[in-house]
Write an enzyme that holds these catalytic residues in place. Structure first.
Site, PDB file in Angstrom:
ATOM      1  N   CYS A 183       3.422   2.681  -8.889  1.00  0.00           N
ATOM      2  CA  CYS A 183       3.537   1.504  -8.031  1.00  0.00           C
ATOM      3  C   CYS A 183       2.377   0.528  -8.290  1.00  0.00           C
ATOM      4  O   CYS A 183       1.219   0.921  -8.192  1.00  0.00           O
ATOM      5  CB  CYS A 183       3.529   1.937  -6.559  1.00  0.00           C
ATOM      6  N   LYS A 208      -7.481   2.340   4.884  1.00  0.00           N
ATOM      7  CA  LYS A 208      -6.228   2.133   5.606  1.00  0.00           C
ATOM      8  C   LYS A 208      -5.848   3.329   6.474  1.00  0.00           C
ATOM      9  O   LYS A 208      -4.750   3.375   7.009  1.00  0.00           O
ATOM     10  CB  LYS A 208      -5.116   1.836   4.610  1.00  0.00           C
ATOM     11  N   GLY A 254      -2.516   5.707   9.917  1.00  0.00           N
ATOM     12  CA  GLY A 254      -2.508   4.992   8.652  1.00  0.00           C
ATOM     13  C   GLY A 254      -1.577   3.801   8.778  1.00  0.00           C
ATOM     14  O   GLY A 254      -0.588   3.858   9.506  1.00  0.00           O
ATOM     15  N   THR A 269      -0.353   0.127  -5.512  1.00  0.00           N
ATOM     16  CA  THR A 269      -1.058   1.351  -5.107  1.00  0.00           C
ATOM     17  C   THR A 269      -2.072   1.704  -6.181  1.00  0.00           C
ATOM     18  O   THR A 269      -1.728   1.740  -7.362  1.00  0.00           O
ATOM     19  CB  THR A 269      -0.051   2.508  -4.930  1.00  0.00           C
ATOM     20  N   SER A 322       4.716   0.357  -0.085  1.00  0.00           N
ATOM     21  CA  SER A 322       5.446   0.091  -1.321  1.00  0.00           C
ATOM     22  C   SER A 322       5.588   1.321  -2.200  1.00  0.00           C
ATOM     23  O   SER A 322       6.597   1.496  -2.862  1.00  0.00           O
ATOM     24  CB  SER A 322       4.768  -1.035  -2.105  1.00  0.00           C
ATOM     25  N   THR A 362       0.834  -1.200   0.000  1.00  0.00           N
ATOM     26  CA  THR A 362       0.000   0.000   0.000  1.00  0.00           C
ATOM     27  C   THR A 362       0.865   1.245   0.000  1.00  0.00           C
ATOM     28  O   THR A 362       2.081   1.169   0.034  1.00  0.00           O
ATOM     29  CB  THR A 362      -0.927   0.006   1.228  1.00  0.00           C
TER      30      THR A 362
END
Length: 179
Positions: free
Chosen positions: A164, A38, A50, A167, A129, A6
């Protein structure tokens, strides 16, 4: 700790804090969910947290952290220290794989299972990430525009989501002070 799951980003500007996260949940090579939440509010909506990492691990940590916030009357640093100590020393908790960003109107902290409690020098903090991508984008926007904390967090997360694979563009945002 390398979390591949994430992106969470916190930005503070002009006395306002924005914390944003994408909504993608992956399991191995498969995308399972698009709109996970999140970013959460804790302690009477005065603290935003988070998380990146294994969801079950993060929820276990959030429960512990919320208990410490209650115990220490919302004192973010004392609650963070207590959580980090327990996370690092408890046999079950030290196996949990997650990173947390916790913030209130005065400070923002990164917490890890190795006992790290890091308060950044700058008003930007990112994990996950896509964290380094979101951080770099937020830093550039912060230094070269007059955008609000919310606008910087949203745009930086969009940029991270375009690069990413862990994401996406389903962004959840929480702000302080609460509007």
């Amino acid at each position: 700790m390398d979390i591949k799951s994430t992106t969470v980003l916190a930005v503070r500007r002009d006395g306002k804090l924005a914390m944003a996260a994408d909504g993608q949940v992956t399991l191995g090579q498969q995308m399972i969910k698009q709109k996970a939440r999140k970013v959460r509010r804790l302690y009477q909506d005065q603290v935003i947290v988070g998380f990146a990492g294994a969801a079950a691990d993060a929820f276990a940590l959030l429960d512990k952290f919320e208990g410490y916030l209650e115990q220490y009357s919302g004192n973010l640093m004392r609650a963070a220290v207590a959580l980090a100590q327990q996370w690092r020393t408890d046999r079950a908790l030290r196996r949990l794989e997650a990173l947390l960003i916790a913030a209130n109107e005065e400070r923002m902290l990164l917490l890890s299972g190795t006992g790290d409690i890091i308060e950044p020098d700058e008003d930007i903090l990112a994990i996950g990430s896509g964290g380094s991508i979101a951080y770099a984008a937020a830093k550039a926007l912060y230094e070269n525009t007059e955008l609000s904390a919310e606008a910087i967090a949203r745009k930086a997360l969009e940029i991270a989501g375009s690069v990413c694979i862990y994401t996406n563009d389903q962004i959840t945002m929480e702000k302080l002070p609460k509007e």
